[in-house]
Design a protein around this motif. Structure first.
Motif, PDB file in Angstrom:
ATOM      1  N   LEU A  34       6.526  -9.303   2.175  1.00 15.98           N
ATOM      2  CA  LEU A  34       5.860  -9.246   3.484  1.00 15.98           C
ATOM      3  C   LEU A  34       4.933 -10.436   3.714  1.00 15.98           C
ATOM      4  O   LEU A  34       4.469 -10.654   4.826  1.00 15.98           O
ATOM      5  CB  LEU A  34       5.045  -7.955   3.611  1.00 15.98           C
ATOM      6  CG  LEU A  34       5.813  -6.646   3.681  1.00 15.98           C
ATOM      7  CD1 LEU A  34       4.842  -5.474   3.790  1.00 15.98           C
ATOM      8  CD2 LEU A  34       6.812  -6.627   4.828  1.00 15.98           C
ATOM      9  N   GLY A  35       4.628 -11.174   2.647  1.00 16.65           N
ATOM     10  CA  GLY A  35       3.726 -12.315   2.770  1.00 16.65           C
ATOM     11  C   GLY A  35       2.265 -11.920   2.851  1.00 16.65           C
ATOM     12  O   GLY A  35       1.465 -12.598   3.495  1.00 16.65           O
ATOM     13  N   VAL A  36       1.920 -10.801   2.189  1.00 16.93           N
ATOM     14  CA  VAL A  36       0.534 -10.335   2.169  1.00 16.93           C
ATOM     15  C   VAL A  36       0.123 -10.063   0.721  1.00 16.93           C
ATOM     16  O   VAL A  36       0.958 -10.011  -0.172  1.00 16.93           O
ATOM     17  CB  VAL A  36       0.337  -9.048   3.016  1.00 16.93           C
ATOM     18  CG1 VAL A  36       0.684  -9.304   4.475  1.00 16.93           C
ATOM     19  CG2 VAL A  36       1.159  -7.886   2.468  1.00 16.93           C
ATOM     20  N   GLY A  37      -1.155  -9.857   0.519  1.00 20.95           N
ATOM     21  CA  GLY A  37      -1.654  -9.546  -0.811  1.00 20.95           C
ATOM     22  C   GLY A  37      -1.286  -8.139  -1.251  1.00 20.95           C
ATOM     23  O   GLY A  37      -1.124  -7.234  -0.429  1.00 20.95           O
ATOM     24  N   ARG A  38      -1.177  -7.980  -2.549  1.00 20.06           N
ATOM     25  CA  ARG A  38      -0.825  -6.691  -3.127  1.00 20.06           C
ATOM     26  C   ARG A  38      -1.797  -5.587  -2.712  1.00 20.06           C
ATOM     27  O   ARG A  38      -1.399  -4.474  -2.401  1.00 20.06           O
ATOM     28  CB  ARG A  38      -0.794  -6.824  -4.652  1.00 20.06           C
ATOM     29  CG  ARG A  38      -0.433  -5.571  -5.393  1.00 20.06           C
ATOM     30  CD  ARG A  38      -0.489  -5.826  -6.912  1.00 20.06           C
ATOM     31  NE  ARG A  38      -0.726  -4.644  -7.681  1.00 20.06           N
ATOM     32  CZ  ARG A  38      -1.842  -3.923  -7.729  1.00 20.06           C
ATOM     33  NH1 ARG A  38      -2.873  -4.267  -6.996  1.00 20.06           N
ATOM     34  NH2 ARG A  38      -1.948  -2.853  -8.486  1.00 20.06           N
ATOM     35  N   GLN A  39      -3.100  -5.901  -2.692  1.00 20.69           N
ATOM     36  CA  GLN A  39      -4.104  -4.894  -2.331  1.00 20.69           C
ATOM     37  C   GLN A  39      -3.921  -4.389  -0.897  1.00 20.69           C
ATOM     38  O   GLN A  39      -4.172  -3.221  -0.621  1.00 20.69           O
ATOM     39  CB  GLN A  39      -5.522  -5.431  -2.534  1.00 20.69           C
ATOM     40  CG  GLN A  39      -5.955  -5.448  -3.976  1.00 20.69           C
ATOM     41  CD  GLN A  39      -5.888  -4.068  -4.611  1.00 20.69           C
ATOM     42  OE1 GLN A  39      -6.160  -3.041  -3.978  1.00 20.69           O
ATOM     43  NE2 GLN A  39      -5.519  -4.024  -5.870  1.00 20.69           N
ATOM     44  N   ARG A  40      -3.491  -5.276  -0.028  1.00 23.60           N
ATOM     45  CA  ARG A  40      -3.278  -4.852   1.368  1.00 23.60           C
ATOM     46  C   ARG A  40      -2.163  -3.809   1.428  1.00 23.60           C
ATOM     47  O   ARG A  40      -2.266  -2.812   2.145  1.00 23.60           O
ATOM     48  CB  ARG A  40      -2.945  -6.060   2.236  1.00 23.60           C
ATOM     49  CG  ARG A  40      -2.839  -5.706   3.693  1.00 23.60           C
ATOM     50  CD  ARG A  40      -2.802  -6.924   4.569  1.00 23.60           C
ATOM     51  NE  ARG A  40      -2.610  -6.532   5.957  1.00 23.60           N
ATOM     52  CZ  ARG A  40      -2.148  -7.319   6.883  1.00 23.60           C
ATOM     53  NH1 ARG A  40      -1.864  -8.581   6.613  1.00 23.60           N
ATOM     54  NH2 ARG A  40      -1.983  -6.891   8.112  1.00 23.60           N
TER      55      ARG A  40
END
Length: 98
Positions: A34-40
């Motif tokens: 998704l191109g986002v950080g794991r925490q998000r």
């Protein structure tokens, strides 16, 4: 809440139960795709709100529409509000009579 109350499903619930297993995805891989950080992604899967940016990403990835994901979020929000405050609002707010 009435005894027959069934907790509404968040976007994260839908992803965790219906989408990620089907594609054999875990949070870190899903986040990368998704191109986002794991925490998000972890926060979303744990019930955080799905915002417009995430809806666009989910729609692109799964071949759906952003409206699909935002509608899931809106439905979840309304179901929670109805369960938590519906009866109070019914008692407090008198409908307008035309």
């Amino acid at each position: 809440m009435p005894q027959s109350f069934i907790a509404p499903q968040s976007v994260g619930d839908h992803l965790r139960e219906d989408y990620l297993p089907e594609f054999n995805l875990k949070a870190p891989t899903f986040a990368k795709k998704l191109g986002v950080g794991r925490q998000r992604v972890v926060r979303l899967l744990d019930g955080a709100r799905c915002d417009a940016d995430m809806a666009l990403r989910l729609a692109r990835f799964f071949g759906t529409t952003p409206e699909f994901w935002m509608n899931l979020q809106n439905r979840y929000d309304l179901e929670l509000a109805r369960a938590e405050k519906g009866a109070v609002i019914e008692a407090e707010v008198e409908p307008i009579v035309a």
